[in-house]
Design a protein around this motif. Structure first.
Motif, short mmCIF file in Angstrom:
data_model
loop_
_atom_site.label_atom_id
_atom_site.label_comp_id
_atom_site.label_asym_id
_atom_site.label_seq_id
_atom_site.Cartn_x
_atom_site.Cartn_y
_atom_site.Cartn_z
N LEU A 232 -22.27 -8.96 -36.66
CA LEU A 232 -22.24 -10.69 -36.21
C LEU A 232 -21.90 -10.97 -34.87
O LEU A 232 -22.51 -11.43 -34.15
CB LEU A 232 -21.21 -11.51 -37.24
CG LEU A 232 -21.02 -12.96 -36.75
CD1 LEU A 232 -22.26 -13.74 -37.51
CD2 LEU A 232 -19.64 -13.33 -37.21
N ILE A 233 -21.20 -9.96 -34.10
CA ILE A 233 -20.80 -9.90 -32.91
C ILE A 233 -21.94 -9.42 -32.07
O ILE A 233 -22.48 -10.31 -31.08
CB ILE A 233 -19.80 -8.93 -32.40
CG1 ILE A 233 -18.33 -9.25 -33.19
CG2 ILE A 233 -19.43 -8.52 -30.98
CD1 ILE A 233 -17.16 -8.12 -33.25
N CYS A 234 -22.90 -8.36 -32.52
CA CYS A 234 -23.89 -8.23 -32.05
C CYS A 234 -24.99 -9.12 -31.61
O CYS A 234 -25.55 -9.51 -30.62
CB CYS A 234 -24.53 -6.89 -32.54
SG CYS A 234 -25.54 -5.94 -31.58
N LEU A 235 -25.42 -9.94 -32.78
CA LEU A 235 -26.23 -10.96 -32.86
C LEU A 235 -25.87 -12.31 -32.07
O LEU A 235 -26.59 -12.80 -31.37
CB LEU A 235 -26.90 -11.31 -34.28
CG LEU A 235 -25.87 -11.99 -35.20
CD1 LEU A 235 -26.01 -13.71 -34.99
CD2 LEU A 235 -26.18 -11.72 -36.75
N LYS A 236 -24.69 -12.40 -31.95
CA LYS A 236 -24.11 -13.59 -31.33
C LYS A 236 -24.30 -13.22 -29.51
O LYS A 236 -24.18 -14.52 -28.78
CB LYS A 236 -22.56 -13.89 -31.65
CG LYS A 236 -22.43 -14.46 -32.83
CD LYS A 236 -22.96 -15.74 -32.68
CE LYS A 236 -22.69 -16.46 -34.25
NZ LYS A 236 -23.16 -18.00 -34.24
N ASN A 237 -24.15 -12.05 -29.29
CA ASN A 237 -24.41 -11.78 -27.64
C ASN A 237 -25.75 -11.39 -27.48
O ASN A 237 -26.28 -11.02 -26.45
CB ASN A 237 -23.60 -10.47 -27.66
CG ASN A 237 -22.24 -10.82 -27.51
OD1 ASN A 237 -21.74 -11.34 -26.48
ND2 ASN A 237 -21.25 -10.68 -28.68
N ALA A 238 -26.73 -11.88 -28.65
CA ALA A 238 -28.24 -11.33 -28.37
C ALA A 238 -29.02 -12.52 -28.63
O ALA A 238 -29.71 -12.47 -29.65
CB ALA A 238 -28.70 -10.32 -29.11
N PRO A 239 -28.89 -13.99 -28.20
CA PRO A 239 -29.54 -15.02 -28.61
C PRO A 239 -30.98 -14.95 -28.57
O PRO A 239 -31.57 -15.99 -29.01
CB PRO A 239 -28.96 -16.16 -27.61
CG PRO A 239 -28.55 -15.27 -26.50
CD PRO A 239 -27.95 -13.93 -26.74
N ASN A 240 -31.66 -14.08 -27.75
CA ASN A 240 -33.14 -14.29 -27.55
C ASN A 240 -33.67 -13.24 -28.66
O ASN A 240 -34.87 -13.49 -28.83
CB ASN A 240 -33.34 -13.43 -26.33
CG ASN A 240 -32.91 -14.36 -25.04
OD1 ASN A 240 -32.92 -15.50 -25.19
ND2 ASN A 240 -32.73 -13.69 -24.11
N ILE A 241 -33.00 -12.71 -29.56
CA ILE A 241 -33.24 -11.79 -30.45
C ILE A 241 -33.09 -12.76 -31.75
O ILE A 241 -31.98 -13.08 -32.37
CB ILE A 241 -32.84 -10.45 -30.68
CG1 ILE A 241 -32.98 -9.68 -29.25
CG2 ILE A 241 -33.21 -9.81 -31.78
CD1 ILE A 241 -32.21 -8.39 -29.11
#
Ligand SMILES: NC(=O)C1=CN([C@@H]2O[C@H](COP(=O)(O)OP(=O)(O)OC[C@H]3O[C@@H](n4cnc5c(N)ncnc54)[C@H](OP(=O)(O)O)[C@@H]3O)[C@@H](O)[C@H]2O)C=CC1
Ligand SMILES: O=C([O-])CC(=O)C(=O)O
Length: 442
Positions: A232-241
């Motif tokens: 979740l942390i990872c995806l929140k920091n990768a809004p373009n993916i």
């Protein structure tokens, strides 16, 4: 001293027909031995005029032009180095376009099992050449060099490039798959959530790096614990993916559950299908015996000891990781690597008719009423294109509903602990008491 003259076609080693190479990134952390690897890869059109030699101060071969002058801009290491053989290249025309795979924690235990499976073709197939981008840290860079040397010595035909480095912005460049393993593992008596603080930062940073430099449709599999909240942390920091592209590894739990059911039913484990793990990769996870099947029949018909299913079976799967740590002294590595292979294969091959697999995915739009904005393990199917769809019609009875709610509550609490890492304000952490103790632990 010339090691080989690459203008002469070689047939003894698969690598001698490759344009493979090994490079290191993040210059400041490198030992002298590998500094030459920083230089850009060989240019294909000139490769047939290049040979390898051993430099004086180390064993690493250095690219040399056929006029004898050392190429200062394009150098290489060992068998990944440089050869480019036109005939061999013809033979590999049936191969697919090379894919770039990043692996973090590449010098760790899980990776040590996984990398060799990836390079062998056992994961992406025998016609799929790959480049491995290995992410380590200052403390592991020497070990990472060792891993790269072992990959080199394994002569995998499909392994065309190996890059090692410490900067995720370099290592994640253009990757189509990111297998995020690097994180502190838990020890005996610890809950995985206790790693939130230590490991969360890693996944925030790596999310940002993926967002900046990875392929826009990169598939990300988070293994480092607590893997759901780290994902979740990872995806929140990768809004373009797309958020849908992020997975938390719960396949190991699925495999463990299948194994326990097979043991109880006295069948081989390939007879167990439709195994869902709901929720968090933690002791609140819910291995779903209501919808699983043995030889195509509902588990509850085959295993009539329902008390065992609700208690013994469920707890054995929930606590399997902890028990393993107690026995082995460290967390599972080989079986985890196998489950990573299974998880990837489930996305790149069509799911068998009527079956499904479990993976931790983003909950937005889920049909089960599970809170949105979490990463939660659910049943999924794939057509084999790397993407998946949620299975939408799985039955949920009161038993399952109650337990799924407990895992959901745990993930909501974990999410509050990492609000500072997901861009959602000030973190507040109250995970409450969790029973992580195993028989024999105090
Ligand atoms: N989801 C699942 O099913 C499972 C998840 N896991 C998790 O996978 C992760 C990796 O496990 P494993 O490969 O066995 O672990 P290892 O200790 O063998 O390797 C982990 C790597 O993580 C990196 N790392 C980053 N931060 C730290 C830190 N603070 N302390 C120690 N290492 C750190 C290190 O690499 P470097 O120095 O290069 O950064 C290290 O090599 C763990 O978080 C573990 O809990 C394990 C089993 C199953
Ligand atoms: O239990 C751990 O910490 C390692 C792990 O995730 C597992 O084995 O399931």
């Amino acid at each position: 001293m010339a090691m080989s003259d690459l203008s002469t076609p070689k047939t003894t080693s698969p690598f001698l027909h490759s344009s493979s190479r090994l490079r290191l990134s993040s210059k400041s952390h490198l030992s002298n031995q590998f500094r030459h690897l920083l230089l850009p890869p060989l240019h294909r059109t000139s490769v047939s005029k290049i040979s390898c030699s051993v430099s004086q101060n180390n064993q690493a071969p250095v690219a040399v032009q056929d006029n004898g002058s050392v190429k200062t801009k394009k150098e290489c290491y060992g068998v990944f180095c440089l050869t480019y053989d036109l005939k061999a290249e013809e033979e590999t025309k049936s191969w697919k376009k090379m894919i770039n795979i990043a692996v973090s924690g590449a010098a760790g235990m899980i990776s040590n099992h996984l990398l060799f499976k990836l390079a062998s073709g056992a994961v992406f197939g025998p016609d799929q050449p790959i480049a491995l981008k290995l992410l380590g840290s200052e403390r592991s860079i020497q070990a990472l060099e060792g891993v790269a040397m072992e990959l080199e010595d394994s002569l995998f035909p499909l392994l065309r490039e190996v890059d090692i480095g410490t900067d995720p912005y370099e290592i994640f460049q253009d990757v189509e798959w990111a297998l995020l393993i690097g994180a502190k593992p838990r020890g005996p008596g610890m809950e995985r959530a206790a790693l939130l603080d230590i490991n969360g930062q890693i996944f925030a940073e790596q999310g940002k790096a993926l967002n900046a430099v990875a392929s826009p449709n990169v598939k990300v599999l988070v293994v480092g614990n607590p893997c759901n909240t780290n994902a979740l942390i990872c995806l929140k920091n990768a809004p373009n993916i797309p958020a849908k592209n992020f997975h938390a590894l719960t396949r190991l739990d699925e495999n463990r559950a299948k194994c326990q059911l097979a043991l109880k039913a006295g069948v081989f484990y390939d007879k167990v299908s439709n195994m869902t793990i709901w929720g968090n990769h933690s002791t609140t996870q819910v291995p779903d015996f209501l919808n699983a099947r043995i030889n195509g029949r509902p588990v509850k018909e085959v295993i009539t000891d329902h008390k065992w299913l609700e208690e013994g079976f469920t707890e054995s799967v929930q606590k399997r990781g902890g028990l393993l740590i107690q026995k082995w002294g460290r967390s599972s590595a080989a079986s985890t690597a196998v489950s990573i292979v299974d998880a990837i294969k489930s996305l790149v091959t069509p799911t068998p008719e009527g079956d499904w697999f479990s993976t931790g995915v983003y909950t937005n739009g889920n049909p089960y009423g599970i809170a949105e904005d979490l990463v939660f393990s659910m049943p999924c199917r794939s057509t084999g294109d790397g993407d998946y769809e949620l299975v939408k019609d799985v039955e949920i009875d009161d038993y399952l509903r109650q337990r799924i709610a407990k895992s959901e509550a745990e993930l909501l609490a974990e999410k509050k602990c990492v609000a500072h890492l997901t861009g959602e304000g000030i973190a507040y952490c109250d995970l409450g008491p969790v029973d992580t103790m195993l028989p024999g632990e105090v």
